[in-house]
Scaffold this motif. Structure first.
Motif, PDB file in Angstrom:
ATOM      1  N   MET A 137       4.451   4.933 -12.450  1.00  0.00           N
ATOM      2  CA  MET A 137       4.946   5.524 -11.220  1.00  0.00           C
ATOM      3  C   MET A 137       5.383   4.417 -10.272  1.00  0.00           C
ATOM      4  O   MET A 137       4.646   3.458 -10.045  1.00  0.00           O
ATOM      5  CB  MET A 137       3.870   6.391 -10.553  1.00  0.00           C
ATOM      6  CG  MET A 137       4.310   6.987  -9.218  1.00  0.00           C
ATOM      7  SD  MET A 137       3.049   8.074  -8.483  1.00  0.00           S
ATOM      8  CE  MET A 137       3.215   9.507  -9.564  1.00  0.00           C
ATOM      9  N   ILE A 138       6.586   4.544  -9.720  1.00  0.00           N
ATOM     10  CA  ILE A 138       7.116   3.563  -8.786  1.00  0.00           C
ATOM     11  C   ILE A 138       7.484   4.258  -7.484  1.00  0.00           C
ATOM     12  O   ILE A 138       7.965   5.394  -7.496  1.00  0.00           O
ATOM     13  CB  ILE A 138       8.343   2.826  -9.372  1.00  0.00           C
ATOM     14  CG1 ILE A 138       8.822   1.722  -8.416  1.00  0.00           C
ATOM     15  CG2 ILE A 138       9.472   3.791  -9.713  1.00  0.00           C
ATOM     16  CD1 ILE A 138       9.863   0.800  -9.051  1.00  0.00           C
ATOM     17  N   HIS A 139       7.212   3.599  -6.367  1.00  0.00           N
ATOM     18  CA  HIS A 139       7.631   4.179  -5.094  1.00  0.00           C
ATOM     19  C   HIS A 139       8.230   3.108  -4.192  1.00  0.00           C
ATOM     20  O   HIS A 139       7.905   1.930  -4.280  1.00  0.00           O
ATOM     21  CB  HIS A 139       6.473   4.896  -4.396  1.00  0.00           C
ATOM     22  CG  HIS A 139       5.473   3.990  -3.748  1.00  0.00           C
ATOM     23  ND1 HIS A 139       4.406   3.442  -4.418  1.00  0.00           N
ATOM     24  CD2 HIS A 139       5.379   3.540  -2.464  1.00  0.00           C
ATOM     25  CE1 HIS A 139       3.699   2.696  -3.596  1.00  0.00           C
ATOM     26  NE2 HIS A 139       4.262   2.731  -2.399  1.00  0.00           N
ATOM     27  N   TYR A 140       9.133   3.566  -3.338  1.00  0.00           N
ATOM     28  CA  TYR A 140       9.845   2.718  -2.388  1.00  0.00           C
ATOM     29  C   TYR A 140       9.729   3.349  -1.006  1.00  0.00           C
ATOM     30  O   TYR A 140       9.706   4.569  -0.874  1.00  0.00           O
ATOM     31  CB  TYR A 140      11.340   2.627  -2.707  1.00  0.00           C
ATOM     32  CG  TYR A 140      11.729   2.281  -4.111  1.00  0.00           C
ATOM     33  CD1 TYR A 140      12.322   1.049  -4.414  1.00  0.00           C
ATOM     34  CD2 TYR A 140      11.572   3.204  -5.147  1.00  0.00           C
ATOM     35  CE1 TYR A 140      12.740   0.749  -5.704  1.00  0.00           C
ATOM     36  CE2 TYR A 140      11.976   2.903  -6.439  1.00  0.00           C
ATOM     37  CZ  TYR A 140      12.569   1.672  -6.706  1.00  0.00           C
ATOM     38  OH  TYR A 140      12.977   1.390  -7.987  1.00  0.00           O
ATOM     39  N   HIS A 141       9.726   2.502   0.022  1.00  0.00           N
ATOM     40  CA  HIS A 141       9.740   2.998   1.391  1.00  0.00           C
ATOM     41  C   HIS A 141      11.129   2.790   2.006  1.00  0.00           C
ATOM     42  O   HIS A 141      11.751   1.737   1.825  1.00  0.00           O
ATOM     43  CB  HIS A 141       8.698   2.271   2.240  1.00  0.00           C
ATOM     44  CG  HIS A 141       7.288   2.626   1.886  1.00  0.00           C
ATOM     45  ND1 HIS A 141       6.583   3.621   2.522  1.00  0.00           N
ATOM     46  CD2 HIS A 141       6.460   2.137   0.933  1.00  0.00           C
ATOM     47  CE1 HIS A 141       5.380   3.719   1.989  1.00  0.00           C
ATOM     48  NE2 HIS A 141       5.285   2.833   1.034  1.00  0.00           N
ATOM     49  N   LEU A 142      11.590   3.802   2.718  1.00  0.00           N
ATOM     50  CA  LEU A 142      12.860   3.719   3.432  1.00  0.00           C
ATOM     51  C   LEU A 142      12.693   4.475   4.750  1.00  0.00           C
ATOM     52  O   LEU A 142      12.752   5.704   4.779  1.00  0.00           O
ATOM     53  CB  LEU A 142      13.986   4.335   2.597  1.00  0.00           C
ATOM     54  CG  LEU A 142      15.403   4.233   3.178  1.00  0.00           C
ATOM     55  CD1 LEU A 142      15.774   2.782   3.459  1.00  0.00           C
ATOM     56  CD2 LEU A 142      16.420   4.861   2.218  1.00  0.00           C
ATOM     57  N   PRO A 143      12.442   3.769   5.870  1.00  0.00           N
ATOM     58  CA  PRO A 143      12.136   4.423   7.142  1.00  0.00           C
ATOM     59  C   PRO A 143      13.360   5.028   7.815  1.00  0.00           C
ATOM     60  O   PRO A 143      13.794   4.601   8.884  1.00  0.00           O
ATOM     61  CB  PRO A 143      11.528   3.281   7.971  1.00  0.00           C
ATOM     62  CG  PRO A 143      12.186   2.048   7.440  1.00  0.00           C
ATOM     63  CD  PRO A 143      12.345   2.300   5.959  1.00  0.00           C
ATOM     64  N   MET A 144      13.933   6.016   7.165  1.00  0.00           N
ATOM     65  CA  MET A 144      15.089   6.734   7.699  1.00  0.00           C
ATOM     66  C   MET A 144      14.856   8.228   7.545  1.00  0.00           C
ATOM     67  O   MET A 144      14.012   8.657   6.746  1.00  0.00           O
ATOM     68  CB  MET A 144      16.372   6.345   6.947  1.00  0.00           C
ATOM     69  CG  MET A 144      16.746   4.889   7.065  1.00  0.00           C
ATOM     70  SD  MET A 144      18.297   4.543   6.173  1.00  0.00           S
ATOM     71  CE  MET A 144      18.476   2.783   6.490  1.00  0.00           C
ATOM     72  N   ASP A 145      15.598   9.042   8.278  1.00  0.00           N
ATOM     73  CA  ASP A 145      15.478  10.487   8.168  1.00  0.00           C
ATOM     74  C   ASP A 145      15.949  10.971   6.803  1.00  0.00           C
ATOM     75  O   ASP A 145      16.838  10.377   6.181  1.00  0.00           O
ATOM     76  CB  ASP A 145      16.302  11.182   9.258  1.00  0.00           C
ATOM     77  CG  ASP A 145      15.726  10.943  10.652  1.00  0.00           C
ATOM     78  OD1 ASP A 145      14.524  10.637  10.749  1.00  0.00           O
ATOM     79  OD2 ASP A 145      16.488  11.067  11.627  1.00  0.00           O
ATOM     80  N   ARG A 146      15.367  12.067   6.354  1.00  0.00           N
ATOM     81  CA  ARG A 146      15.709  12.638   5.049  1.00  0.00           C
ATOM     82  C   ARG A 146      17.186  12.978   4.947  1.00  0.00           C
ATOM     83  O   ARG A 146      17.785  12.848   3.869  1.00  0.00           O
ATOM     84  CB  ARG A 146      14.855  13.891   4.800  1.00  0.00           C
ATOM     85  CG  ARG A 146      15.212  14.673   3.530  1.00  0.00           C
ATOM     86  CD  ARG A 146      14.914  13.852   2.302  1.00  0.00           C
ATOM     87  NE  ARG A 146      15.201  14.576   1.086  1.00  0.00           N
ATOM     88  CZ  ARG A 146      16.403  14.621   0.509  1.00  0.00           C
ATOM     89  NH1 ARG A 146      17.441  14.004   1.079  1.00  0.00           N
ATOM     90  NH2 ARG A 146      16.589  15.268  -0.621  1.00  0.00           N
ATOM     91  N   ASP A 147      17.814  13.398   6.056  1.00  0.00           N
ATOM     92  CA  ASP A 147      19.212  13.811   6.009  1.00  0.00           C
ATOM     93  C   ASP A 147      20.185  12.687   6.375  1.00  0.00           C
ATOM     94  O   ASP A 147      21.373  12.938   6.588  1.00  0.00           O
ATOM     95  CB  ASP A 147      19.453  15.010   6.922  1.00  0.00           C
ATOM     96  CG  ASP A 147      19.067  14.742   8.371  1.00  0.00           C
ATOM     97  OD1 ASP A 147      18.572  13.624   8.657  1.00  0.00           O
ATOM     98  OD2 ASP A 147      19.259  15.645   9.211  1.00  0.00           O
TER      99      ASP A 147
END
Length: 241
Positions: free
Chosen positions: A186-196
């Motif tokens: 399992m791999i995860h990334y963070h991206l602090p932006m809105d879903r849309d």
């Protein structure tokens, strides 16, 4: 990560839990979005890394800021050694040049108090190679990995997007997800932006799971979506204690 009761009752909740379990067995990619406090991001990150479980885990932690302290606190130092944890640090070309001007390694003073030694890269292609090599080493040392034993965490896609653009990062994520899935990890990334946001909309098809984070009047909440939103947990309040 969550039990069946967290998703509520009924067939929809059961289907959601079953899908999550299948993704864990087969390997999954997760994108964590939303601009929230650091402690909320850390909370979900530790769970995605399997810190709350007793099952054996082998982890690859990736810092894209050139500061390994950004990821070192996500694991417990007393249970992570060089044969269960690999650290990879990416420093932008500008940061690397500035560090060399003063005669210092960009991560040398930032290294966490963990046994694992970091691999440092300054190019996107090298970062992908370093992550793949770390996974290969863990596989070799373990003589094969059990499903969901491998967990890979990348603390932020923002530095990569700023330096390389969406198209190149899209390819990087696609290849890295595939390498992790090959190991049933399992791999995860963070991206602090809105879903849309436009960037999230472009990258979202690469992921099995989208986790949205938000804070509502001091209440920390998450919403997990699968299959491009066809299945969703709804907003769930998360205890940060």
């Amino acid at each position: 990560m969550f039990s069946r009761k967290d998703w509520g009752s009924g067939s929809d909740g059961e289907q959601f839990t079953e899908t999550l379990s299948r993704l864990k067995r087969e390997g999954a990619s997760v994108l964590v979005v939303g601009s929230v406090r650091a402690d909320q991001r850390q909370n979900v990150c530790r769970r995605l890394l399997g810190q709350a479980t007793v099952q054996p885990r082998r982890r690859v932690l990736v810092s894209t800021t050139g500061d390994l302290h950004d990821v070192s606190h996500l694991v417990d130092a007393d249970v992570n050694t060089s044969d269960t944890l690999k650290l990879v640090s990416y420093a932008t070309q500008a940061r690397s040049t500035a560090a060399s001007d003063v005669g210092a390694n960009p991560t040398e003073t930032d290294s966490p108090s963990l046994e694992a030694s970091p691999t440092t890269t300054t190019a996107l292609a090298d970062l992908g190679i370093a992550i793949s090599s770390a996974i290969e080493t863990l596989e070799s040392e373990a003589d094969g990995l059990a499903p969901a034993e491998l967990r890979v965490g990348i603390n932020s896609l923002v530095p990569l997007l700023e330096e390389y653009g969406v198209e190149r990062v899209f390819k990087f994520v696609h290849l890295t997800n595939g390498r992790t899935r090959d190991a049933d990890g399992m791999i995860h990334y963070h991206l602090p932006m809105d879903r849309d946001s436009d960037v999230v909309s472009v990258l979202a098809p690469l992921f099995d799971i989208i986790v949205e984070l938000r804070e509502q009047s001091g209440d920390f909440q998450e919403r997990w979506s699968i299959n491009d939103g066809d299945q969703s947990s709804g907003w769930i309040s998360i205890d940060q204690s």
